[in-house]
Write an enzyme that holds these catalytic residues in place. Structure first.
Site, mmCIF file in Angstrom:
data_model
loop_
_atom_site.group_PDB
_atom_site.id
_atom_site.type_symbol
_atom_site.label_atom_id
_atom_site.label_comp_id
_atom_site.label_asym_id
_atom_site.label_seq_id
_atom_site.Cartn_x
_atom_site.Cartn_y
_atom_site.Cartn_z
ATOM 1 N N TYR A 16 3.000 4.618 1.835
ATOM 2 C CA TYR A 16 2.590 3.385 1.154
ATOM 3 C C TYR A 16 2.972 3.454 -0.326
ATOM 4 C CZ TYR A 16 -0.586 -0.407 -0.266
ATOM 5 O OH TYR A 16 -1.125 -1.563 -0.777
ATOM 6 N N LYS B 242 5.792 1.333 -2.610
ATOM 7 C CA LYS B 242 5.391 0.587 -3.790
ATOM 8 C C LYS B 242 6.183 1.044 -5.024
ATOM 9 C CE LYS B 242 2.356 -1.908 -1.653
ATOM 10 N NZ LYS B 242 2.549 -3.354 -1.468
#
Length: 314
Positions: A201, A205
């Site tokens: 994740y 990002k």
């Protein structure tokens, strides 16, 4: 900002826990009232919010609707989307809302959605849809799922909607967790290292933030601005399901979804238009790196940019 407020804001940002928690939001909020968008700032404008069925996406859609926008909730699960739409209608009677189906991780579904979208000009496009799978998972096109959802799908959708977005604003929802990660230049699909959902994740990002200036340059000829923001730590269903222990330990300090979505709504509606290509948190541009080990070169950014263009067929 006054010098004192600037110093306090910087201290909150660098110390992470108070800055990312509700404490930082409440402290900074005291200086914002004069900066709030006017109540009808988005009247007559259309916004798309992906992943709008819950959490930050739903809060963003609600905030945009309160400012008068026609809001299109682009969701993967239509049943959850209908529930979110009904909730927003109760909060904002008379709101102009449209429910769309789009799985952002599926590039073919993104192409289908962009082709079938019955809308004129799109003034705001918010890329909020997010995933944090516990095990490495693949999109229908065989891409690692967080990369597909947070980077490839948004990049493709933005480009396909580019004619409708002329003069508009694109906002990507990132995460402060990206500060811990280097740009995964050699392994953007997370094939080589032992897989951890939270790391995947954060890596995706980091890619979002690193590519923001390049996307801004690509869209500049159409007068489309691009912003990436991080919402701090917000109490959302996604956080609870993905990081239950973190949520349990920090719940008293977590922001509400509306507080987490505040900067997204502000970026969509504030005037004058914010500068393009920046990374934001709590209505201020923020550094994209705090650790020397995470720094990337222009060549690294260009390498990842080209990988993503190739992966999406752009």
């Amino acid at each position: 900002m006054t010098a004192l407020r600037t110093a306090l804001d910087t201290a909150l940002d660098r110390t992470v826990l108070p800055g990312y928690s509700r404490i930082g939001y409440l402290v900074r909020r005291t200086s914002w009232p004069a900066d709030d968008p006017r109540p009808d700032a988005l009247r007559g404008r259309t916004a798309i919010v992906t992943g709008a069925s819950s959490g930050l996406g739903k809060a963003t859609a609600l905030g945009l609707a309160r400012l008068g926008a026609t809001v299109r909730l682009a969701v993967r699960n239509l049943d959850k989307g209908r529930t979110a739409l009904a909730d927003i209608e109760r909060e904002v009677p008379g709101a102009e809302l449209v429910l769309d189906r789009c799985d952002v991780s599926d590039l073919e579904d993104v192409r289908r959605y962009a082709k079938e979208l019955e809308a004129g000009q799109i003034h705001v496009l918010v890329h909020n849809a997010g995933v944090m799978p516990p095990k490495r998972a693949l999109s229908p096109q065989g891409h690692e799922l967080t990369l597909a959802t947070h980077v490839l799908g948004p990049l493709l959708l933005t480009d396909l909607l580019r004619p409708k977005l002329a003069g508009g604003r694109v906002i990507l929802i990132a995460s402060g967790g990206m500060y811990t990660q280097q740009l995964p230049t050699e392994d953007p699909e997370y094939r080589n290292d032992p897989y951890r959902g939270a790391t995947a994740y954060a890596r995706s990002k980091r890619i979002q933030v690193a590519l923001t200036p390049l996307l801004a340059t690509r869209l500049a000829p159409d007068n489309i601005t691009v912003a990436t923001m991080h919402p701090g730590w917000s109490d959302t269903p996604g956080l609870t399901s993905s990081l239950p222990l973190f949520t349990k330990l920090t719940r008293p300090l977590l922001r509400t979804p509306a507080e987490g979505a505040d900067t997204t709504v502000w970026l969509a509606a504030t005037t004058p238009e914010p500068p393009t290509g920046k990374f934001w948190h709590d209505r201020q541009p923020r550094p994209t790196h705090y650790l020397a080990r995470t720094q990337e070169s222009p060549a690294d950014r260009q390498h990842i940019w080209q990988y993503c263009l190739d992966a999406t067929g752009l």
